[in-house]
Scaffold this active site. Sequence first.
Site, mmCIF file in Angstrom:
data_model
loop_
_atom_site.group_PDB
_atom_site.id
_atom_site.type_symbol
_atom_site.label_atom_id
_atom_site.label_comp_id
_atom_site.label_asym_id
_atom_site.label_seq_id
_atom_site.Cartn_x
_atom_site.Cartn_y
_atom_site.Cartn_z
ATOM 1 C CG HIS A 157 -0.272 0.036 2.372
ATOM 2 N ND1 HIS A 157 -0.108 -0.998 3.241
ATOM 3 C CD2 HIS A 157 0.260 1.102 3.168
ATOM 4 C CE1 HIS A 157 0.429 -0.654 4.431
ATOM 5 N NE2 HIS A 157 0.859 0.559 4.419
HETATM 6 P P1 TYD Z 1 -1.400 -2.366 7.485
HETATM 7 O O1 TYD Z 1 -0.936 -0.701 7.726
HETATM 8 O O2 TYD Z 1 -2.215 -2.536 6.308
HETATM 9 O O3 TYD Z 1 -0.211 -3.217 7.783
HETATM 10 P P2 TYD Z 1 0.500 -4.065 6.924
HETATM 11 O O4 TYD Z 1 1.161 -3.075 5.747
HETATM 12 O O5 TYD Z 1 1.765 -4.483 7.588
HETATM 13 O O6 TYD Z 1 0.021 -5.188 6.552
HETATM 14 O O7 TYD Z 1 -2.349 -2.692 8.775
HETATM 15 C C1 TYD Z 1 -3.011 -3.902 8.859
HETATM 16 C C2 TYD Z 1 -4.255 -3.947 9.662
HETATM 17 O O8 TYD Z 1 -4.080 -3.101 10.863
HETATM 18 C C3 TYD Z 1 -5.150 -2.840 9.234
HETATM 19 O O9 TYD Z 1 -6.549 -3.499 9.113
HETATM 20 C C4 TYD Z 1 -5.177 -1.728 9.725
HETATM 21 C C5 TYD Z 1 -4.916 -1.991 11.013
HETATM 22 N N1 TYD Z 1 -4.240 -0.759 11.904
HETATM 23 C C6 TYD Z 1 -4.698 -0.264 12.735
HETATM 24 O O10 TYD Z 1 -6.073 -0.511 13.134
HETATM 25 N N2 TYD Z 1 -4.152 0.786 13.305
HETATM 26 C C7 TYD Z 1 -2.567 1.127 12.828
HETATM 27 O O11 TYD Z 1 -1.952 2.189 13.387
HETATM 28 C C8 TYD Z 1 -2.212 0.118 11.951
HETATM 29 C C9 TYD Z 1 -0.811 0.500 11.428
HETATM 30 C C10 TYD Z 1 -2.897 -0.744 11.393
#
Ligand code: TYD
Length: 138
Positions: free
Chosen positions: A48
């Site tokens: 992303h």
């Molecule tokens: P994401 O940022 O997509 O993590 P990665 O890129 O490592 O897979 O986040 C994964 C999930 O966690 C997504 O459903 C959003 C949630 N999330 C939160 O609720 N709060 C946060 O501060 C972060 C970073 C993620």
Amino acid sequence: MKIINIKELKDKNLGSLAFFESMNDIPFEIKRVYYIYHVPKGGERGGHAHKSLRQMLFCTYGKIEIILNDGYEKNSVLLDNPSQGLLIGEGIWRDMIWLQEESVLCVVASEYYDETDYIRNYDEFIRLVKEGYWKREN
Ligand code: TYD
């Protein structure tokens, strides 16, 4: 993208202590801290970009490859040193690959969590790059 050396105090008997401060050492106020751990070796996260969020990533244990893509070129950064920080600005697509078991990725971020700031569709990311949504230096 910028790699910074996080200040550290090393002691040959007591080990090392690393530290950084909002605004003094990194160019934004920290509103959020999160960390990712227990990812299996070879696991990939990310996939992303963010519209406006700025972050600094650092790896307190292990080895994690971060692949950054500004829509024109990709750069790979290996985080394998707790005193190394990776600053990522807005509008950068990132993929993160866990190269070592139990590696820990820590992130400090300029904003509170906001799902509407995420771009999770690569084609949409490229469209926004081409539209000039983000000012690029080159
Ligand atoms: P994401 O940022 O997509 O993590 P990665 O890129 O490592 O897979 O986040 C994964 C999930 O966690 C997504 O459903 C959003 C949630 N999330 C939160 O609720 N709060 C946060 O501060 C972060 C970073 C993620």
